[in-house]
Motif scaffolding. Structure first.
Motif, PDB file in Angstrom:
ATOM      1  N   PHE A 114       0.834  -1.201   0.000  1.00 13.54           N
ATOM      2  CA  PHE A 114       0.000   0.000   0.000  1.00 13.54           C
ATOM      3  C   PHE A 114       0.874   1.259   0.000  1.00 13.54           C
ATOM      4  O   PHE A 114       0.593   2.223  -0.713  1.00 13.54           O
ATOM      5  CB  PHE A 114      -0.945   0.012   1.202  1.00 13.54           C
ATOM      6  N   ALA A 115       1.943   1.245   0.804  1.00 14.07           N
ATOM      7  CA  ALA A 115       2.832   2.413   0.858  1.00 14.07           C
ATOM      8  C   ALA A 115       3.562   2.609  -0.465  1.00 14.07           C
ATOM      9  O   ALA A 115       3.682   3.740  -0.961  1.00 14.07           O
ATOM     10  CB  ALA A 115       3.827   2.262   2.000  1.00 14.07           C
ATOM     11  N   ALA A 116       4.058   1.533  -1.058  1.00 13.91           N
ATOM     12  CA  ALA A 116       4.777   1.638  -2.332  1.00 13.91           C
ATOM     13  C   ALA A 116       3.863   2.202  -3.421  1.00 13.91           C
ATOM     14  O   ALA A 116       4.289   3.025  -4.239  1.00 13.91           O
ATOM     15  CB  ALA A 116       5.321   0.275  -2.741  1.00 13.91           C
ATOM     16  N   MET A 117       2.619   1.770  -3.416  1.00 15.21           N
ATOM     17  CA  MET A 117       1.669   2.190  -4.451  1.00 15.21           C
ATOM     18  C   MET A 117       1.182   3.613  -4.241  1.00 15.21           C
ATOM     19  O   MET A 117       1.177   4.423  -5.177  1.00 15.21           O
ATOM     20  CB  MET A 117       0.469   1.232  -4.451  1.00 15.21           C
ATOM     21  N   TRP A 118       0.750   3.947  -3.015  1.00 17.18           N
ATOM     22  CA  TRP A 118      -0.005   5.182  -2.791  1.00 17.18           C
ATOM     23  C   TRP A 118       0.719   6.235  -1.979  1.00 17.18           C
ATOM     24  O   TRP A 118       0.179   7.321  -1.777  1.00 17.18           O
ATOM     25  CB  TRP A 118      -1.364   4.846  -2.171  1.00 17.18           C
ATOM     26  N   GLU A 119       1.927   5.944  -1.495  1.00 16.57           N
ATOM     27  CA  GLU A 119       2.715   6.962  -0.806  1.00 16.57           C
ATOM     28  C   GLU A 119       4.021   7.241  -1.551  1.00 16.57           C
ATOM     29  O   GLU A 119       4.433   8.389  -1.691  1.00 16.57           O
ATOM     30  CB  GLU A 119       2.995   6.533   0.631  1.00 16.57           C
ATOM     31  N   GLN A 120       4.642   6.170  -2.045  1.00 16.36           N
ATOM     32  CA  GLN A 120       5.946   6.302  -2.702  1.00 16.36           C
ATOM     33  C   GLN A 120       5.843   6.414  -4.219  1.00 16.36           C
ATOM     34  O   GLN A 120       6.848   6.660  -4.884  1.00 16.36           O
ATOM     35  CB  GLN A 120       6.828   5.108  -2.320  1.00 16.36           C
ATOM     36  N   GLN A 121       4.656   6.220  -4.771  1.00 14.29           N
ATOM     37  CA  GLN A 121       4.390   6.358  -6.208  1.00 14.29           C
ATOM     38  C   GLN A 121       5.276   5.444  -7.064  1.00 14.29           C
ATOM     39  O   GLN A 121       5.687   5.796  -8.152  1.00 14.29           O
ATOM     40  CB  GLN A 121       4.572   7.811  -6.652  1.00 14.29           C
ATOM     41  N   ARG A 122       5.550   4.236  -6.563  1.00 15.77           N
ATOM     42  CA  ARG A 122       6.398   3.316  -7.315  1.00 15.77           C
ATOM     43  C   ARG A 122       5.611   2.677  -8.455  1.00 15.77           C
ATOM     44  O   ARG A 122       4.394   2.501  -8.371  1.00 15.77           O
ATOM     45  CB  ARG A 122       6.940   2.231  -6.380  1.00 15.77           C
ATOM     46  N   ASN A 123       6.327   2.309  -9.498  1.00 15.86           N
ATOM     47  CA  ASN A 123       5.710   1.665 -10.647  1.00 15.86           C
ATOM     48  C   ASN A 123       5.610   0.166 -10.395  1.00 15.86           C
ATOM     49  O   ASN A 123       6.507  -0.604 -10.736  1.00 15.86           O
ATOM     50  CB  ASN A 123       6.520   1.930 -11.918  1.00 15.86           C
ATOM     51  N   LEU A 124       4.512  -0.247  -9.807  1.00 16.74           N
ATOM     52  CA  LEU A 124       4.346  -1.652  -9.455  1.00 16.74           C
ATOM     53  C   LEU A 124       3.827  -2.485 -10.618  1.00 16.74           C
ATOM     54  O   LEU A 124       3.480  -3.653 -10.441  1.00 16.74           O
ATOM     55  CB  LEU A 124       3.464  -1.790  -8.210  1.00 16.74           C
ATOM     56  N   ASN A 125       3.823  -1.914 -11.827  1.00 16.69           N
ATOM     57  CA  ASN A 125       3.689  -2.719 -13.044  1.00 16.69           C
ATOM     58  C   ASN A 125       5.015  -3.391 -13.380  1.00 16.69           C
ATOM     59  O   ASN A 125       5.044  -4.318 -14.179  1.00 16.69           O
ATOM     60  CB  ASN A 125       3.277  -1.837 -14.233  1.00 16.69           C
ATOM     61  N   ASP A 126       6.093  -2.902 -12.789  1.00 19.11           N
ATOM     62  CA  ASP A 126       7.453  -3.358 -13.077  1.00 19.11           C
ATOM     63  C   ASP A 126       7.900  -4.355 -12.000  1.00 19.11           C
ATOM     64  O   ASP A 126       8.034  -3.980 -10.831  1.00 19.11           O
ATOM     65  CB  ASP A 126       8.387  -2.143 -13.106  1.00 19.11           C
ATOM     66  N   PRO A 127       8.140  -5.626 -12.360  1.00 15.06           N
ATOM     67  CA  PRO A 127       8.573  -6.614 -11.363  1.00 15.06           C
ATOM     68  C   PRO A 127       9.834  -6.191 -10.603  1.00 15.06           C
ATOM     69  O   PRO A 127       9.971  -6.510  -9.424  1.00 15.06           O
ATOM     70  CB  PRO A 127       8.825  -7.874 -12.194  1.00 15.06           C
ATOM     71  N   ALA A 128      10.723  -5.464 -11.268  1.00 14.55           N
ATOM     72  CA  ALA A 128      11.940  -5.007 -10.588  1.00 14.55           C
ATOM     73  C   ALA A 128      11.595  -4.018  -9.471  1.00 14.55           C
ATOM     74  O   ALA A 128      12.214  -4.030  -8.399  1.00 14.55           O
ATOM     75  CB  ALA A 128      12.906  -4.379 -11.588  1.00 14.55           C
ATOM     76  N   GLU A 129      10.610  -3.172  -9.715  1.00 13.48           N
ATOM     77  CA  GLU A 129      10.182  -2.214  -8.684  1.00 13.48           C
ATOM     78  C   GLU A 129       9.500  -2.933  -7.519  1.00 13.48           C
ATOM     79  O   GLU A 129       9.694  -2.566  -6.363  1.00 13.48           O
ATOM     80  CB  GLU A 129       9.227  -1.177  -9.286  1.00 13.48           C
ATOM     81  N   ILE A 130       8.712  -3.937  -7.837  1.00 17.28           N
ATOM     82  CA  ILE A 130       8.091  -4.737  -6.770  1.00 17.28           C
ATOM     83  C   ILE A 130       9.190  -5.382  -5.930  1.00 17.28           C
ATOM     84  O   ILE A 130       9.162  -5.328  -4.693  1.00 17.28           O
ATOM     85  CB  ILE A 130       7.158  -5.817  -7.349  1.00 17.28           C
ATOM     86  N   GLY A 131      10.164  -5.987  -6.610  1.00 19.62           N
ATOM     87  CA  GLY A 131      11.269  -6.631  -5.903  1.00 19.62           C
ATOM     88  C   GLY A 131      12.032  -5.658  -5.038  1.00 19.62           C
ATOM     89  O   GLY A 131      12.394  -5.978  -3.895  1.00 19.62           O
ATOM     90  N   ALA A 132      12.268  -4.458  -5.531  1.00 19.30           N
ATOM     91  CA  ALA A 132      13.009  -3.453  -4.760  1.00 19.30           C
ATOM     92  C   ALA A 132      12.224  -3.029  -3.520  1.00 19.30           C
ATOM     93  O   ALA A 132      12.789  -2.888  -2.429  1.00 19.30           O
ATOM     94  CB  ALA A 132      13.315  -2.244  -5.640  1.00 19.30           C
ATOM     95  N   ALA A 133      10.919  -2.851  -3.668  1.00 22.83           N
ATOM     96  CA  ALA A 133      10.086  -2.474  -2.519  1.00 22.83           C
ATOM     97  C   ALA A 133      10.075  -3.581  -1.473  1.00 22.83           C
ATOM     98  O   ALA A 133      10.174  -3.326  -0.261  1.00 22.83           O
ATOM     99  CB  ALA A 133       8.667  -2.156  -2.982  1.00 22.83           C
TER     100      ALA A 133
END
Length: 197
Positions: A114-133
């Motif tokens: 939830f924080a990565a998506m709606w606070e940090q504005q990360r691109n969670l369409n990208d598996p690398a970004e998911i992995g980093a979070a």
């Protein structure tokens, strides 16, 4: 038996994020237990013929203002994600997988996503970004990816989504108090009234 509120959510819904922030306070005030129900909102939309507000230009523009109002009301930190909409299939599978294995890890995972998506504005369409979070939050990203591919986890998310639709869920967030359905974070007032009754 203690009072319960069932919370149907998808990480891709900004209103689910807002409910995630406010519902624990509702539960605390009413002495209720939250039952967490991760579902795939895209699957719900497909089954019910519903659509994301983002698909309707005027409603999508209005929703940005509306979510900002609710964020201020709840003292949340919602930031519009420029990568929205996000395909949440992998994210929701992992939520179900953690829930099946370890409740504490599930809650830590939910907070992270939830924080990565709606606070940090990360691109969670990208598996690398998911992995980093996930790595930043102390998860083993490879183990999470393996869990996402587990047929039992895939089936559990599918069953959870189908069961939600069978109960009448057509969007997220949705809540049940007993057999009564409430839809939208703005219905938390009525959820609280039902729990307090």
């Amino acid at each position: 038996m203690s009072k319960q509120v069932e919370f149907y959510f998808d990480f891709g819904s900004p209103y689910s994020y807002l409910a995630y922030k406010e519902l624990p306070r509702v539960a605390q005030r009413t002495g209720a237990q939250i039952v967490w129900r991760p579902i795939l909102l895209g699957g719900v939309f497909k089954a019910t013929g519903n659509h994301s507000p983002a698909e309707i230009p005027a409603k999508g523009r209005w929703s940005k203002t509306d979510t900002a109002r609710w964020s201020r009301r709840y003292g949340a930190n919602l930031q519009q994600n420029p990568h929205f909409p996000v395909n949440t299939l992998a994210l929701m599978r992992a939520a179900v997988g953690f829930q099946l294995q370890d409740e504490a890890a599930f809650h830590r995972y939910a907070e992270t996503i939830f924080a990565a998506m709606w606070e940090q504005q990360r691109n969670l369409n990208d598996p690398a970004e998911i992995g980093a979070a996930l790595t930043a939050a102390g998860f083993d990203a490879r183990q999470v990816l393996a869990m996402i591919d587990d047929p039992a986890v895939k089936d559990a998310l599918k069953q959870a989504t189908e069961a939600a639709v069978a109960r009448g869920v057509f969007g997220a967030p949705s809540f049940f108090v007993g057999d009564e359905l409430f839809w939208g974070n703005d219905r938390l007032l009525f959820v609280e009234e039902a729990l307090a009754a």
